[in-house]
Design an enzyme around this catalytic site. Structure first.
Site, PDB file in Angstrom:
ATOM      1  N   SER A 165      -4.694  -4.586  -4.191  1.00 26.67           N
ATOM      2  CA  SER A 165      -4.502  -4.033  -2.849  1.00 26.67           C
ATOM      3  C   SER A 165      -5.107  -2.632  -2.837  1.00 26.67           C
ATOM      4  CB  SER A 165      -3.007  -3.957  -2.509  1.00 26.67           C
ATOM      5  OG  SER A 165      -2.768  -3.174  -1.349  1.00 26.67           O
ATOM      6  N   TYR A 178       5.931  -1.633  -4.449  1.00 27.37           N
ATOM      7  CA  TYR A 178       4.656  -2.327  -4.236  1.00 27.37           C
ATOM      8  C   TYR A 178       3.483  -1.503  -4.775  1.00 27.37           C
ATOM      9  CZ  TYR A 178       1.131  -5.181  -1.878  1.00 27.37           C
ATOM     10  OH  TYR A 178       0.075  -6.009  -1.613  1.00 27.37           O
TER      11      TYR A 178
END
Length: 308
Positions: A165, A178
């Site tokens: 990501s 995350y």
């Protein structure tokens, strides 16, 4: 000579932005995709089959995994499903052996796609949820790569793809679990890539995929400044997968989707911390996860009301 090599690769990759290099054929390759039951995993399965590959589908949810297999088979492709918890290393190793036994050959392309997010502020988040994020997004990479990379190295042929990501390259508030897991995924992938190069396994390729927020519902509610969102809006899942496939098929080591997200990655490295903070505030990136956190809280509240 080192400087000449540096200049050569800068020029080569600059030309590649304009003139797309020839893609490699992957027909007949055996592709294993984790998190294949939904979101990007399902689309990756369909894209690989379009290029003639066979797919091995791993997911903890057997029902959604079978749905992906059905879609692949309707396209005329071959899909093999396995219910696997990638956070459990013994489950990974056992199913890796089972795949080799069932199919009689080795996985040649590994796509580590499975990912989760807790969706809670760190101080409100149960420890178990934070641990789950780290196990799925980071620890699982170790187990799957250990299960399949040795065979790739033995034949000097293969490809390891990590779906990370942009939040593994730069961060924002309220998604500490995350961001930590994706920074770890990026570090893991880059170290592995360096190891393969150092040991001169030139036939085993690696691609690190760092997409911006994808409109799969995973970060539903995430919001930046309206004017900025015109240029940097959530990605359509199909577009994201197509861009990732383009990178995989030309053995591109890193791809950020969209290209605009290379800028904050560079600014993080080159500009003072305070300069980046000011930029984040202007873009609305500093509080972009607030609506997402609120949305997750509301979903849990609604669920509790329905149960009661």
């Amino acid at each position: 000579m080192m400087l000449l090599d540096v200049i050569y690769f800068i020029l080569r990759n600059s030309v590649r932005v304009v003139l797309r290099p020839r893609t490699k054929p992957i027909d007949g390759e055996l592709v294993l995709i984790t998190g294949a039951g939904g979101g990007l995993g399902r689309l990756f399965a369909q894209e690989f089959v379009k290029h003639g590959a066979e797919v091995v589908l791993w997911d903890v949810n057997s029902s959604s995994n079978e749905q992906t297999a059905k879609l692949v088979q309707e396209m005329g492709g071959k899909a093999y499903t396995y219910t696997v918890d990638v956070t459990n290393r013994e489950d990974v190793y056992q199913n890796a052996d089972l795949v080799r036994k069932d199919l009689g050959r080795d996985v040649t392309i590994l796509v580590n796609n499975a990912g989760v997010v807790a969706g809670k502020r760190m101080l409100d988040c149960p420890d178990e949820l934070m641990e789950r994020t780290m196990k799925v997004n980071c620890h699982a990479l170790f187990w799957t790569v250990k299960a399949f990379l040795p065979q790739m190295k033995a034949k000097n042929h293969g490809h390891v793809v990590t779906i990370a990501s942009v939040l593994g390259l730069f961060s924002t508030a309220c998604v500490e679990d995350y961001c930590a897991s994706k920074f770890a995924a990026v570090g893991f992938h880059e170290s592995m890539a360096h190891e393969l190069l150092a040991e001169e396994y030139d036939g085993v390729k690696t691609t690190l995929v760092c997409p911006y927020i994808v409109d799969t519902g995973m970060f539903e509610g995430c919001k930046i400044r309206d004017e900025v969102e015109l240029l940097l809006h959530p990605l359509e899942p199909q577009y994201c997968v197509e861009q990732a496939m383009n990178a995989i098929l030309i053995d591109q080591p890193l791809v950020c989707i969209p290209r605009l997200t290379y800028l904050p990655f560079l600014s993080r490295a080159l500009l003072p911390w305070e300069s980046n903070v000011v930029t984040y505030r202007f873009m609305g990136s500093d509080k972009c996860m607030y609506p997402f956190i609120d949305s997750k809280k509301k979903q849990l509240s609604d669920s509790a009301i329905m149960v009661s």
